[in-house]
Motif scaffolding. Structure first.
Motif, short mmCIF file in Angstrom:
data_model
loop_
_atom_site.label_atom_id
_atom_site.label_comp_id
_atom_site.label_asym_id
_atom_site.label_seq_id
_atom_site.Cartn_x
_atom_site.Cartn_y
_atom_site.Cartn_z
N GLY A 215 9.89 0.47 1.56
CA GLY A 215 8.51 0.86 1.82
C GLY A 215 8.35 2.33 2.12
N ASN A 216 7.10 2.76 2.28
CA ASN A 216 6.78 4.18 2.45
C ASN A 216 6.49 4.55 3.91
OD1 ASN A 216 4.14 2.84 2.43
ND2 ASN A 216 3.37 4.92 2.61
N SER A 217 6.50 3.56 4.82
CA SER A 217 6.19 3.89 6.21
C SER A 217 7.42 3.72 7.10
CB SER A 217 5.06 2.98 6.72
OG SER A 217 4.96 3.11 8.12
N LEU A 218 7.89 4.85 7.63
CA LEU A 218 9.03 4.77 8.55
C LEU A 218 8.70 3.84 9.71
CD1 LEU A 218 10.22 8.50 8.73
CD2 LEU A 218 11.51 6.54 7.80
N LYS A 219 7.45 3.94 10.20
CA LYS A 219 7.07 3.17 11.38
C LYS A 219 7.01 1.67 11.10
CE LYS A 219 3.40 2.68 14.74
NZ LYS A 219 1.97 2.91 14.96
N ASP B 63 11.87 7.84 -5.51
CA ASP B 63 11.05 7.15 -6.50
C ASP B 63 11.54 5.70 -6.61
OD1 ASP B 63 10.09 6.16 -9.05
OD2 ASP B 63 9.70 8.26 -9.59
N ILE B 64 10.61 4.74 -6.68
CA ILE B 64 10.99 3.32 -6.74
C ILE B 64 11.80 3.00 -8.00
CG2 ILE B 64 8.91 2.41 -7.89
CD1 ILE B 64 9.03 0.09 -5.78
N SER B 65 11.61 3.79 -9.07
CA SER B 65 12.34 3.54 -10.32
C SER B 65 13.86 3.66 -10.14
CB SER B 65 11.95 4.56 -11.40
OG SER B 65 10.57 4.67 -11.47
N GLY C 273 6.31 3.43 -12.50
CA GLY C 273 7.59 2.73 -12.52
C GLY C 273 7.63 1.43 -11.74
N VAL C 274 6.54 1.06 -11.08
CA VAL C 274 6.58 -0.13 -10.22
C VAL C 274 6.83 -1.41 -11.01
CG1 VAL C 274 5.07 -1.64 -8.85
CG2 VAL C 274 5.29 0.77 -8.24
N GLU C 275 6.04 -1.61 -12.05
CA GLU C 275 6.16 -2.88 -12.77
C GLU C 275 7.54 -3.01 -13.43
OE1 GLU C 275 2.75 -4.13 -14.96
OE2 GLU C 275 3.63 -6.13 -15.18
N ASP D 186 0.83 -1.21 0.00
CA ASP D 186 0.00 0.00 0.00
C ASP D 186 0.86 1.26 0.00
OD1 ASP D 186 -2.37 -1.44 0.07
OD2 ASP D 186 -2.63 -1.26 2.23
N ASP D 187 0.70 2.10 -1.01
CA ASP D 187 1.43 3.36 -1.16
C ASP D 187 2.93 3.17 -1.41
OD1 ASP D 187 -0.92 4.85 -0.92
OD2 ASP D 187 -0.77 4.91 1.26
N THR D 188 3.34 1.91 -1.66
CA THR D 188 4.70 1.66 -2.16
C THR D 188 4.58 1.12 -3.59
OG1 THR D 188 5.60 1.23 0.04
CG2 THR D 188 6.82 0.32 -1.83
N LEU D 189 3.69 0.12 -3.77
CA LEU D 189 3.46 -0.44 -5.11
C LEU D 189 2.23 0.17 -5.77
CD1 LEU D 189 4.13 -4.25 -4.51
CD2 LEU D 189 5.77 -2.47 -5.15
#
Lengths: 234, 234
Positions: free
Chosen positions: A175-179, A221-223, A105-107, A12-15
């Motif tokens: 991932g997008n969550s530090l926690k 950016d994940i790319s 850019g995920v795929e 969630d919110d990463t991919l």
């Protein structure tokens, strides 16, 4: 990065897009109960129910629907109508059925990483909802393992690594969550890459002490991930 | 039984009481909405919502709460009050927090089986709720693996066996649902032991064609399992 063999990716919110769907639902919810209550303390009340209910319902949209209903009952002084409760349930059904929108850019990134790494999808939340999103995302084929977890803390990550025979120094979490994606991984002595998303649920927001000198790296950016890994492994 | 190395055990109504908690909730639900509706078609309506919502919510108590609310809204013609909706939500919270009541002989049976077999807990339903029940049951220590599945069909069992490197002829499944625990296993060519429970959710009821000659055995009580396995392996 040297020695990395397994990459864990949050979903969630990463991919794919997730939090903005909640934001839109918040707005619709406000419209439904607007006649009973001013906007001022609505978000705070709803968040209060969400947090109290996390212990009973866990993460996910079904628990969120029930929290919206409880908030509406309280803030309307019990005056919320059956039709309005049904509208709230329908908001939740729309969320559950929402098309899975991949982030840019995920795929392509997964295609580049797949030949060189074991890829694990590590996501938190409701089993049925997350499985449905993975299936609808079209990304399942890129992952060697998928683990849907009820919580993402040090103990859970430790169990996942152990169960899959992964050494801490071979593992990288993205991932997008530090926690949930970064701090517990750093605390285990593994490496992590933080890719911020523009919106973060307040429950996932943490303040990182700059002096803690945690061993994570931030990418916008994940790319940029495949090139970064290659550069670091030289 | 010869060659059995791994035993999969279902949880709800095989290791601990589950369906009777739903039955009690049905009665309380009937009391809450009794002033709006006669008893005659209540169960049928609720079951209709449950089945339609399974595709959206999956198995588990949170989806069941939402189905009760939708049934109440429809059958009351939208007249159900906020306070009554809250009562329905509270029924669900009581279910989620219900003490885990082990069925007779379960713990002793697991103690006897553990030295000789790899034990897997294979349960269907909501991740958070099932994890909570496993933790509260005190049985977690007996299991080498725990898998919480969103569905129990042939494809799912096949994935579980493959993921854990278990050969079909080494696996035995034990459970109370012909539909979820026995038939898909027999169809895969593995063996199964059916231990009926006195109440079965109508969704899990199947008619077994006697001529199908399926290779499962029925035991009246889980306590008889260790002796049966020993006798069959001679």
């Amino acid at each position: 990065m040297k020695n990395i063999k397994v990459i864990g990716l949050d979903a969630d919110d990463t991919l794919w897009v997730n939090e903005p769907i909640f934001t839109v639902t918040h707005e619709r919810f406000r419209e439904i109960i607007g006649k009973y209550v001013g906007a001022e303390n609505l978000d705070e009340k709803l968040y209060g129910y969400e947090i109290r209910n996390l212990k009973i319902f866990g993460y996910g949209i079904k628990g969120f629907i029930l929290s919206m209903i409880e908030t509406a009952i309280e803030l309307s002084g019990g005056k919320i109508s059956g039709a309005e409760v049904q509208q709230i349930i329908n908001l939740g059904k729309v969320m559950l059925d929402h098309p899975v929108e991949l982030l840019p850019g995920v795929e392509e990134t997964l295609q580049l990483l797949q030949p060189d790494y074991t890829l694990m999808l590590l996501t938190k939340g409701d089993l049925f909802d997350q499985e449905s999103k993975i299936a609808r995302s079209g990304l399942a084929e890129y992952f060697d393992h998928v683990e849907i977890l009820s919580e993402k803390d040090e103990a859970t990550y430790q169990r996942v690594l152990k169960r899959n025979n992964i050494a801490v120094d071979e593992f990288l979490m993205v991932g997008n969550s530090l926690k949930s994606d970064i701090l517990p991984i750093c605390n285990l002595g593994a490496r992590a890459i933080y890719i911020p998303f523009h919106t973060t649920w307040i429950h996932e927001v943490v303040t990182v002490d700059a002096s803690a000198n945690l061993a994570y790296h931030e990418l916008p950016d994940i790319s940029l991930l495949p090139a970064y890994l290659q550069q670091q492994s030289v």
